[in-house]
Design an enzyme around this catalytic site. Structure first.
Site, PDB file in Angstrom:
ATOM      1  CE1 TYR A  55      -2.997  -3.479   0.576  1.00  0.00           C
ATOM      2  CE2 TYR A  55      -3.402  -2.323   2.635  1.00  0.00           C
ATOM      3  CZ  TYR A  55      -3.676  -3.453   1.807  1.00  0.00           C
ATOM      4  OH  TYR A  55      -4.684  -4.705   1.623  1.00  0.00           O
ATOM      5  N   PRO A 203     -14.903  -4.706   3.960  1.00  0.00           N
ATOM      6  CG  PRO A 203     -14.955  -4.054   6.100  1.00  0.00           C
ATOM      7  CD  PRO A 203     -14.642  -3.946   5.042  1.00  0.00           C
ATOM      8  N   GLY A 205     -18.179  -3.100   1.046  1.00  0.00           N
ATOM      9  CA  GLY A 205     -17.639  -3.051  -0.474  1.00  0.00           C
ATOM     10  C   GLY A 205     -17.357  -1.793  -1.154  1.00  0.00           C
ATOM     11  CG  PHE A 208     -22.029  -0.085  -4.347  1.00  0.00           C
ATOM     12  CD1 PHE A 208     -21.671   0.170  -5.627  1.00  0.00           C
ATOM     13  CD2 PHE A 208     -22.877  -0.713  -4.399  1.00  0.00           C
ATOM     14  CE1 PHE A 208     -22.628   0.906  -6.306  1.00  0.00           C
ATOM     15  CE2 PHE A 208     -24.020  -0.734  -5.318  1.00  0.00           C
ATOM     16  CZ  PHE A 208     -23.629   0.532  -6.048  1.00  0.00           C
TER      17      PHE A 208
HETATM   18  N1  LIG Z   1      -5.821  -8.272   1.707  1.00  0.00           N
HETATM   19  C1  LIG Z   1      -6.220  -7.878   0.514  1.00  0.00           C
HETATM   20  O1  LIG Z   1      -6.414  -8.947  -0.424  1.00  0.00           O
HETATM   21  C2  LIG Z   1      -7.010  -6.732   0.843  1.00  0.00           C
HETATM   22  C3  LIG Z   1      -7.803  -5.827  -0.417  1.00  0.00           C
HETATM   23  C4  LIG Z   1      -8.302  -5.000   0.077  1.00  0.00           C
HETATM   24  C5  LIG Z   1      -8.688  -4.612   0.788  1.00  0.00           C
HETATM   25  N2  LIG Z   1      -7.792  -4.520   1.966  1.00  0.00           N
HETATM   26  C6  LIG Z   1      -7.385  -4.115   3.892  1.00  0.00           C
HETATM   27  O2  LIG Z   1      -9.083  -4.011   3.695  1.00  0.00           O
HETATM   28  C7  LIG Z   1      -9.176  -2.728   4.338  1.00  0.00           C
HETATM   29  C8  LIG Z   1     -10.737  -2.480   4.118  1.00  0.00           C
HETATM   30  O3  LIG Z   1     -11.147  -2.621   2.682  1.00  0.00           O
HETATM   31  P1  LIG Z   1     -11.157  -0.890   1.703  1.00  0.00           P
HETATM   32  O4  LIG Z   1     -10.705  -0.082   2.011  1.00  0.00           O
HETATM   33  O5  LIG Z   1     -10.823  -2.312   0.614  1.00  0.00           O
HETATM   34  O6  LIG Z   1     -12.850  -1.858   1.480  1.00  0.00           O
HETATM   35  P2  LIG Z   1     -14.021  -0.985   2.405  1.00  0.00           P
HETATM   36  O7  LIG Z   1     -13.773  -0.599   4.291  1.00  0.00           O
HETATM   37  O8  LIG Z   1     -15.293  -1.916   2.249  1.00  0.00           O
HETATM   38  O9  LIG Z   1     -14.915   0.843   2.108  1.00  0.00           O
HETATM   39  C9  LIG Z   1     -13.847   1.415   1.645  1.00  0.00           C
HETATM   40  C10 LIG Z   1     -14.386   2.230   1.732  1.00  0.00           C
HETATM   41  O10 LIG Z   1     -16.077   3.208   2.002  1.00  0.00           O
HETATM   42  C11 LIG Z   1     -15.504   4.891   2.562  1.00  0.00           C
HETATM   43  N3  LIG Z   1     -16.388   4.404   3.685  1.00  0.00           N
HETATM   44  C12 LIG Z   1     -16.072   4.087   4.886  1.00  0.00           C
HETATM   45  N4  LIG Z   1     -17.024   4.373   6.407  1.00  0.00           N
HETATM   46  C13 LIG Z   1     -17.863   5.064   5.561  1.00  0.00           C
HETATM   47  C14 LIG Z   1     -18.806   5.254   6.029  1.00  0.00           C
HETATM   48  N5  LIG Z   1     -19.518   5.261   7.123  1.00  0.00           N
HETATM   49  N6  LIG Z   1     -19.775   5.687   5.083  1.00  0.00           N
HETATM   50  C15 LIG Z   1     -19.087   6.254   3.945  1.00  0.00           C
HETATM   51  N7  LIG Z   1     -18.114   5.480   3.318  1.00  0.00           N
HETATM   52  C16 LIG Z   1     -17.185   4.812   4.373  1.00  0.00           C
HETATM   53  C17 LIG Z   1     -14.204   5.330   2.511  1.00  0.00           C
HETATM   54  O11 LIG Z   1     -14.234   6.070   2.074  1.00  0.00           O
HETATM   55  P3  LIG Z   1     -13.096   7.308   2.659  1.00  0.00           P
HETATM   56  O12 LIG Z   1     -11.773   6.475   1.707  1.00  0.00           O
HETATM   57  O13 LIG Z   1     -13.181   8.756   2.032  1.00  0.00           O
HETATM   58  O14 LIG Z   1     -12.838   7.013   3.983  1.00  0.00           O
HETATM   59  C18 LIG Z   1     -13.783   4.006   1.247  1.00  0.00           C
HETATM   60  O15 LIG Z   1     -13.822   4.387   0.065  1.00  0.00           O
HETATM   61  C19 LIG Z   1      -8.104  -2.196   3.925  1.00  0.00           C
HETATM   62  O16 LIG Z   1      -8.214  -0.604   3.883  1.00  0.00           O
HETATM   63  C20 LIG Z   1      -7.594  -3.085   3.655  1.00  0.00           C
HETATM   64  O17 LIG Z   1      -6.292  -2.953   4.736  1.00  0.00           O
HETATM   65  C21 LIG Z   1      -7.283  -5.613   1.720  1.00  0.00           C
END
Ligand SMILES: NC(=O)c1ccc[n+]([C@@H]2O[C@H](COP(=O)([O-])OP(=O)(O)OC[C@H]3O[C@@H](n4cnc5c(N)ncnc54)[C@H](OP(=O)(O)O)[C@@H]3O)[C@@H](O)[C@H]2O)c1
Length: 327
Positions: A55, A203, A205, A208
């Site tokens: 990252y 978690p 999406g 989304f």
């Molecule tokens: N192992 C793997 O291959 C892998 C792949 C992907 C991710 N990950 C890990 O998993 C973590 C979480 O996944 P992710 O960040 O991909 O997706 P996520 O947690 O599903 O979604 C993150 C997105 O949602 C937005 N968000 C968060 N809380 C919100 C709320 N209450 N209301 C509206 N929008 C909200 C964030 O906005 P902002 O950006 O504007 O804050 C960001 O754009 C990552 O940070 C990473 O550490 C691991």
């Protein structure tokens, strides 16, 4: 903040913090604001921070290292190795060779400024190296005290069992949410059977499921979601119906969509610790409160049934990205 046992020797906050977006993938970033989010998270009792060497690369680990040095906060750090990228490029190679794993571990320890990584994940399985060989390398790092525990990302059940036979796996981290439920077929049951924790990534999406994206959403420059099939203009209109179902039940439960999506994951098992990602204080504070939202089995069933009836347009990654999953 409620606690959960990922496995016998690792208890963490019921909700962790995904730090990836503080460096890239989801639009512009601001280190000062990210440091405030990290600090507030620790103050609110979140003690499970998720990062990876890729990252940024390596900005995210450096940022967390800076936070740890400045705050002295007592947090568990999970990081990952195996995806090799050049800065600002998404093209990548997977490398789990012994020399690369050892070099990556040293780099992560240095950037994080810690003596031991609490949980070290194989970010993607390298098909050129048997998982047993990668595990032996990781067991060596445990013996040397450089890592405390081993995790695996995006593995299939067979790889998980083979790896676990070499050394106990602490957690599997794979995408899991109301619109990505593939792990329920084999991986999640195997984790339950073997006493392995499960960490759902993305978690929400990738945002989304919170309902924030419109049919004609224009993603800011460099936003990775613009390249993902489910976020394509032709797909968002249909997929939005999933977010609408979540929003309707959230209203009934007097919570937000994000909180409902996280509460549903928490209701899937006590060994599950989602890591919602955000770089904003307001989302962090909203997401933490999801641990207070309790969904009954019946409520989960109603939600699942309503979503099951809707089509989901697009895979979760591009064809290239899909090659690395379920490996
Ligand atoms: N192992 C793997 O291959 C892998 C792949 C992907 C991710 N990950 C890990 O998993 C973590 C979480 O996944 P992710 O960040 O991909 O997706 P996520 O947690 O599903 O979604 C993150 C997105 O949602 C937005 N968000 C968060 N809380 C919100 C709320 N209450 N209301 C509206 N929008 C909200 C964030 O906005 P902002 O950006 O504007 O804050 C960001 O754009 C990552 O940070 C990473 O550490 C691991």
């Amino acid at each position: 903040m409620k606690k959960r046992k990922l496995c016998a020797d690792l208890e963490v906050s019921a909700i962790g913090l995904g730090c990836m977006g503080m460096s890239e993938f989801y639009g512009p970033t601001d280190d000062d604001e990210s440091l405030r989010v990290l600090s507030r998270a620790a103050d609110m009792g979140i003690d499970f921070f998720d990062t990876a060497d890729t990252y940024g690369p390596h900005h995210n680990e450096e940022l967390i290292g800076k936070f740890i040095r400045q705050s002295g906060a007592n947090i568990k750090v999970a990081t990952k190795f195996g995806i090799v990228r050049k800065p600002r490029e998404y093209t990548r190679e997977i490398n789990n060779s012994t020399s690369y794993v050892r070099q990556s571990c040293e780099g992560s320890l240095r950037r994080l400024g810690i003596e031991q990584i609490d949980l070290y994940y194989v970010h993607r399985v390298d098909l050129n190296h048997p998982i047993e060989e990668t595990m032996e390398t990781l067991v060596g790092l445990i013996r040397e005290g450089k890592i405390a525990r081993i995790g695996l990302c995006e593995v299939n059940e067979e790889t998980l069992r083979r790896a676990h036979a070499v050394h106990p796996i602490t957690a599997v981290q794979t995408e899991y949410s109301l619109w990505s439920r593939g792990v329920e077929d084999n991986v999640l049951p195997a984790c339950r059977e073997l006493g392995i924790g499960f960490v759902p990534y993305s978690p929400l999406g990738r945002g989304f499921l919170t309902g924030r994206f419109q049919v004609d959403e224009e993603f800011e420059g460099g936003d990775f979601r613009a390249s993902l099939p489910r976020f394509a203009h032709g797909a968002i209109g249909t997929n939005r119906r999933i977010a609408d179902v979540i929003a309707t039940m959230a209203q009934e439960k007097n919570c937000t969509s994000a909180q409902l999506a996280l509460a549903w994951l928490l209701a899937q098992g006590d060994h599950i610790v989602p890591i919602p990602g955000t770089k904003r204080l307001k989302y962090l504070e909203e997401n933490v409160l999801a641990s207070e939202v309790i969904l009954s089995k019946d409520e989960c069933g109603v939600l699942e049934m309503a979503i099951k009836q809707l089509p989901i347009i697009g895979e979760r990654y591009t064809p290239e990205g899909m090659k690395g999953v379920n490996a």
